[in-house]
Design an enzyme around this catalytic site. Structure first.
Site, PDB file in Angstrom:
ATOM      1  CB  THR A  88      -1.918   5.234  -1.790  1.00 19.96           C
ATOM      2  OG1 THR A  88      -1.928   3.818  -1.768  1.00 19.96           O
ATOM      3  CG2 THR A  88      -3.048   5.745  -0.972  1.00 19.96           C
ATOM      4  CB  THR A  89       1.059   2.765  -5.593  1.00 17.87           C
ATOM      5  OG1 THR A  89       0.666   1.982  -4.483  1.00 17.87           O
ATOM      6  CG2 THR A  89       2.515   2.514  -5.868  1.00 17.87           C
ATOM      7  CG  ASP A 136      -1.839   1.100   1.306  1.00 19.23           C
ATOM      8  OD1 ASP A 136      -2.356   1.454   0.246  1.00 19.23           O
ATOM      9  OD2 ASP A 136      -2.078   1.625   2.394  1.00 19.23           O
ATOM     10  CG  ASP A 176      -6.265   0.003  -0.104  1.00 13.21           C
ATOM     11  OD1 ASP A 176      -6.356   0.838   0.797  1.00 13.21           O
ATOM     12  OD2 ASP A 176      -5.277  -0.109  -0.844  1.00 13.21           O
TER      13      ASP A 176
END
Length: 536
Positions: free
Chosen positions: A105-106, A72, A406
């Site tokens: 998020t990446t 994550d 997530d």
């Protein structure tokens, strides 16, 4: 005669320094800018390999020696100790994406890194940072418009679509082989806590995730009701049907003064009387609890003294009241919402209408790895659910929890903005194409910068291809070709290692994730561009 010479020499030297200083100062902003940009790019490159379903995981060891294994983006950056102030902005960026959309998020950091790279190229050509910044904003507005036109509306009643998007989110995680179990779980969890017809956001605090070591991920379950990890304090009662549940915040033990004091008792009879008083006092408390019809008692953790004396426990045991102690302060709100009890702060307030009622409260034995208390069948349940996550070791357990979080966020995005777009690098290539077309309509520097912005977005599909072991250049070229022919949903199919229509492969993501990723990344890059000096 010496002094004037000296002072003259000094003044002269000072002037010389100042002249040197100005020439340095002219050079300084660009140096600072490049240092900021390279710091940002370094962070983005560190995280790039964990993008996508075939992405790698990072193992992070913190100062205490705890090890975290995660995929994550937000978690990786939170754990990394970053010193450079501009690089810290990227950490904040992924945090913001985590709060806003919860997923992606990446990718948000990777996009920001690519945009920074584009900036450095434009700056080297001598374009002024403000111009770059403004044209990036133009490109962003155009990009949002393109994305919104690509999107397909989705209804919350359409369970299949929700499942697909949850599965897509889980695919890049360690627990992807369990996605067939975890996706329905997260969809159901969200659907139970909201009213699908009217809701426009989900409060994820209504979904409590309880981690319990042992078992495998297959043993995860969704419980309608309350799950407590605490143990039952009294061994005699482990199962109560038609439970009436009281939640108390006071102590069932002998009263104690606020100050430290010592009483010296010389006479044995007096000592006996003190003990008898204590017993009578506690018995009176317990009787009042019994009188209200309570048969399950939850006791809040107390710091000052033991919340539950052994004597009280003995009495409660005789009265067949199940006792759970050490309830955390933070859980109280959730418990009240779930079972409909009200917390009781003093014995005089302990009346039947403060109790919550449930069909069954029992202690469940988890095949050899500890016990859980489940309270199910509440009569007037609030809109809450509990997910019990099981895992064979601490790392898997925490990663499973993050992955479920997530997946829940993805569904929350769909509740907020009910539209889907294709995944697998399709939207990014489409954006690059449309922005290049748009750039041709602009004049001067703007067109140049917008084109650079569009090209930067191609980093996502090329990273996806790279992580999947495909040839990034040929894959991205082929993708461009497909999109130029008008296949809007062509994307990289990681499973088959080629390019296909991503919607048929059911790889979808919420529109909100991509929108907020683009917006936040562009904002961050613009603010990094505007910095021309770092003063510490």
């Amino acid at each position: 005669a010496r002094t004037p010479e000296n002072t003259g020499g000094k003044a002269h030297g000072g002037a010389g320094n100042r002249a040197k200083g100005t020439s340095q100062d002219r050079d300084k902003p660009s140096q600072i800018r490049f240092s900021n940009i390279s710091a940002g790019k370094a962070v983005a490159d560190a995280i790039r390999t964990s993008l996508g379903p075939k992405g790698m995981d990072k193992m992070i060891q913190d100062a205490k020696g705890d090890v975290t294994i995660t995929n994550d983006g937000a978690t990786i950056l939170k754990q990394m100790q970053i010193l450079h102030p501009a690089a810290k902005m990227l950490v904040e960026l992924s945090k913001a994406q985590d709060i806003e959309a919860g997923d992606g998020t990446t990718s948000v950091v990777v996009i920001a890194g690519a945009l920074l790279d584009a900036c450095s190229r434009l700056l080297q050509k001598g374009i002024h940072p403000t111009i770059i910044s403004e044209s990036f904003q133009k490109a962003l507005d155009k990009g949002i418009e393109v994305l919104t036109n690509m999107a397909q509306p989705v209804e919350l009643s359409d369970r299949e679509t929700l499942l697909n998007s949850a599965t897509t989110s889980l695919n890049s995680k360690v627990v992807c082989q369990y996605s067939s179990l975890l996706s329905p779980m997260s969809v159901d969890a969200v659907m139970k806590v909201i009213d699908p017809t009217t809701a426009n956001s989900v409060d994820l605090r209504d979904i409590k995730i309880v981690k319990k070591l042992g078992g495998t991920i297959d043993d995860c379950e969704l419980v309608e009701g309350l799950v407590l990890t605490q143990k039952v304090a009294n061994t005699g009662v482990t199962r109560v049907e038609k439970a009436k549940i009281g939640l108390i915040q006071f102590c069932l033990s002998a009263p104690k003064t606020d100050m430290d004091n010592q009483i010296v008792v010389s006479d044995y009879a007096q000592m006996d009387r003190v003990l008898r008083e204590e017993r009578a006092y506690i018995l009176n408390l317990v009787k009042q609890i019994k009188k209200a019809g309570c048969n399950v008692l939850l006791i809040q953790k107390s710091i000052l003294r033991d919340a539950l004396s052994d004597l009280a426990l003995h009495f409660l045991n005789k009265m067949k009241i199940m006792v759970v102690k050490d309830i955390e302060r933070d859980d109280i709100e959730f418990i009240c919402k779930t079972i409909g009890t009200k917390p009781v702060a003093h014995i005089d307030q302990f009346t039947p209408d403060m109790l919550g009622s449930a069909e069954l409260a029992e202690e469940v034995n988890l095949n050899g790895s500890g016990k859980l208390i489940k309270i199910t069948g509440c009569t007037n349940p609030g809109k809450t659910v509990t997910i019990v996550v099981r895992g064979s070791n601490k790392l898997v357990l925490e990663e499973a929890e993050r992955s479920i979080h997530d997946a829940l966020c993805v569904i929350r995005c769909l509740v907020k903005k009910r539209a889907l777009i294709a995944g697998g690098g399709a939207p990014e290539i489409e954006l690059a194409l449309r922005l290049n077309e748009y750039a041709r309509t602009l004049k001067g520097m703007d067109s140049y910068c917008v084109r650079a912005y569009g090209d930067a977005l191609e980093v996502i599909p090329s990273t996806l291809a790279e992580n999947a072991g495909l040839n990034p250049i040929s894959t991205v070229t082929e993708l461009r070709n497909r999109h130029a022919q008008g296949e809007k949903t062509a994307g990289i199919n990681v499973r088959k290692g080629g390019i296909s229509n991503i919607l048929e492969e059911l790889v979808v993501q919420p529109l909100l994730v991509s929108l907020s990723a683009l917006t936040l990344a562009t904002e961050t890059v613009r603010s990094i561009l505007k910095i021309d000096d770092v003063v510490s």
